[in-house]
Scaffold this motif. Sequence first.
Motif, PDB file in Angstrom:
ATOM      1  N   GLY A   1      -6.184  -4.051 -18.525  1.00 32.36           N
ATOM      2  CA  GLY A   1      -5.751  -5.085 -17.593  1.00 32.36           C
ATOM      3  C   GLY A   1      -6.272  -6.456 -17.975  1.00 32.36           C
ATOM      4  N   ARG A   2      -5.825  -7.464 -17.261  1.00 29.56           N
ATOM      5  CA  ARG A   2      -6.165  -8.838 -17.607  1.00 29.56           C
ATOM      6  C   ARG A   2      -7.633  -9.160 -17.337  1.00 29.56           C
ATOM      7  NH1 ARG A   2      -2.375 -12.588 -14.413  1.00 29.56           N
ATOM      8  NH2 ARG A   2      -3.760 -14.187 -15.237  1.00 29.56           N
ATOM      9  N   THR A   3      -8.256  -8.431 -16.423  1.00 26.54           N
ATOM     10  CA  THR A   3      -9.674  -8.620 -16.150  1.00 26.54           C
ATOM     11  C   THR A   3     -10.204  -7.356 -15.484  1.00 26.54           C
ATOM     12  OG1 THR A   3     -11.307 -10.173 -15.223  1.00 26.54           O
ATOM     13  CG2 THR A   3      -9.454  -9.585 -13.807  1.00 26.54           C
ATOM     14  N   ALA A   4     -11.510  -7.251 -15.391  1.00 28.85           N
ATOM     15  CA  ALA A   4     -12.108  -6.077 -14.744  1.00 28.85           C
ATOM     16  C   ALA A   4     -11.892  -6.162 -13.230  1.00 28.85           C
ATOM     17  CB  ALA A   4     -13.599  -6.017 -15.060  1.00 28.85           C
ATOM     18  N   PRO A   5     -11.511  -5.061 -12.582  1.00 26.56           N
ATOM     19  CA  PRO A   5     -11.326  -5.088 -11.132  1.00 26.56           C
ATOM     20  C   PRO A   5     -12.560  -5.586 -10.376  1.00 26.56           C
ATOM     21  CG  PRO A   5     -10.368  -3.096 -12.036  1.00 26.56           C
ATOM     22  CD  PRO A   5     -11.104  -3.763 -13.163  1.00 26.56           C
ATOM     23  N   LEU A   6     -13.750  -5.193 -10.820  1.00 24.39           N
ATOM     24  CA  LEU A   6     -14.967  -5.628 -10.133  1.00 24.39           C
ATOM     25  C   LEU A   6     -15.136  -7.140 -10.240  1.00 24.39           C
ATOM     26  CD1 LEU A   6     -17.478  -4.541  -8.598  1.00 24.39           C
ATOM     27  CD2 LEU A   6     -18.697  -4.626 -10.783  1.00 24.39           C
ATOM     28  N   TYR A   7     -14.802  -7.681 -11.397  1.00 26.27           N
ATOM     29  CA  TYR A   7     -14.893  -9.139 -11.589  1.00 26.27           C
ATOM     30  C   TYR A   7     -13.959  -9.858 -10.620  1.00 26.27           C
ATOM     31  CZ  TYR A   7     -14.870 -13.685 -13.907  1.00 26.27           C
ATOM     32  OH  TYR A   7     -14.981 -15.033 -14.179  1.00 26.27           O
ATOM     33  N   LEU A   8     -12.716  -9.381 -10.523  1.00 25.96           N
ATOM     34  CA  LEU A   8     -11.753 -10.023  -9.636  1.00 25.96           C
ATOM     35  C   LEU A   8     -12.187  -9.907  -8.184  1.00 25.96           C
ATOM     36  CD1 LEU A   8      -9.065 -11.472  -9.279  1.00 25.96           C
ATOM     37  CD2 LEU A   8      -7.932  -9.244  -9.244  1.00 25.96           C
ATOM     38  N   ALA A   9     -12.698  -8.750  -7.789  1.00 22.35           N
ATOM     39  CA  ALA A   9     -13.156  -8.571  -6.412  1.00 22.35           C
ATOM     40  C   ALA A   9     -14.324  -9.501  -6.101  1.00 22.35           C
ATOM     41  CB  ALA A   9     -13.560  -7.115  -6.179  1.00 22.35           C
ATOM     42  N   ALA A  10     -15.221  -9.687  -7.060  1.00 19.79           N
ATOM     43  CA  ALA A  10     -16.349 -10.600  -6.874  1.00 19.79           C
ATOM     44  C   ALA A  10     -15.866 -12.045  -6.814  1.00 19.79           C
ATOM     45  CB  ALA A  10     -17.354 -10.431  -8.017  1.00 19.79           C
ATOM     46  N   GLU A  11     -14.855 -12.358  -7.600  1.00 20.50           N
ATOM     47  CA  GLU A  11     -14.323 -13.720  -7.633  1.00 20.50           C
ATOM     48  C   GLU A  11     -13.740 -14.138  -6.292  1.00 20.50           C
ATOM     49  OE1 GLU A  11     -11.558 -16.423 -10.620  1.00 20.50           O
ATOM     50  OE2 GLU A  11     -11.105 -14.285 -10.397  1.00 20.50           O
ATOM     51  N   VAL A  12     -13.053 -13.215  -5.621  1.00 20.56           N
ATOM     52  CA  VAL A  12     -12.432 -13.540  -4.336  1.00 20.56           C
ATOM     53  C   VAL A  12     -13.352 -13.228  -3.159  1.00 20.56           C
ATOM     54  CG1 VAL A  12     -10.129 -13.204  -5.280  1.00 20.56           C
ATOM     55  CG2 VAL A  12     -11.252 -11.287  -4.137  1.00 20.56           C
ATOM     56  N   GLY A  13     -14.522 -12.666  -3.439  1.00 18.50           N
ATOM     57  CA  GLY A  13     -15.479 -12.383  -2.370  1.00 18.50           C
ATOM     58  C   GLY A  13     -15.095 -11.215  -1.497  1.00 18.50           C
TER      59      GLY A  13
END
Length: 291
Positions: free
Chosen positions: A125-137
């Motif tokens: 995928g384009r980024t790690a799911p955990l990274y995206l979840a952390a990015e959006v809080g």
Amino acid sequence: MGTLEVVRTLLQAGPQPDIAAINERNHTALMLAARLDTPSVVASLLEAGAAVDATMGDGWTALMLAAHDGCLPTVRVLLSKKACVNTVAADGWTPLLSAIDAPDPSEELVRLLLGAGADPAGVGGRTAPLYLAAEVGATAVVTALLAATPPAPLEATAADGSTAVMVAAQNGHATTLKVLQDAGARADAMRMLDDGNSGLHLAVVYDHLEAVRTLIGSPTVDVAAAIANGYCSLHLAAERATTGALKLLLAAGAPVGATTPDGTTALHLAAAAGEIQSLDALLEAEAGDTL
């Protein structure tokens, strides 16, 4: 319009309509029904032969569309019909990433996808799911990803080397940051592929006081650590209107007389920037003795 009886009537008509036909936005009838969150219509279309994993021009599927729109009942129906949970679209999005990127990410929906076999690491995928979840809080989603089997990798990075801790700090998501730290994520990791920033440096730059407070409470975080240009967190706070962060750093033991490679101190930087409140705080901390 989500009217089940009309859909059934049309599906039974002769000649039968082309169930795979697409409109000008490359949506099939199944995709439209998925976005409308009309699970009964979705089920009828699937029973009539609609391809559950048909893709749009960009590779998005009905499951990805439903996940992004937070359509939990429809996601349940699609998963019951064995929709692929690890499809990677041309733009790198997956059903799991789509769910996390929703306007109001649903922990229940994310757990449903994970339970159906979605990869918590997001390989491909384009980024790690955990990274995206952390990015959006999305703290509850972060918790769900860390509770998956296997759990989402804590130190997965974005293209610039940022970790979930760093992006949570940058965006001021202190609660998410605390969950990541409690799970064992490195609070002191530095973005070595770019500018050397750590979560603390980023929290200071963006003036997120709760994130600063959370990070300096970690025993592994060095408040004197410098980024690639030799600036430490106190220098970054001094040259910006971030007096609150500066005071937190001083209270945490940041060396008031620390210098940049050319000998500049935080007091110099605050004076040059005209940050009077920061000057006062530094002088109270006896920065003047370092001149």
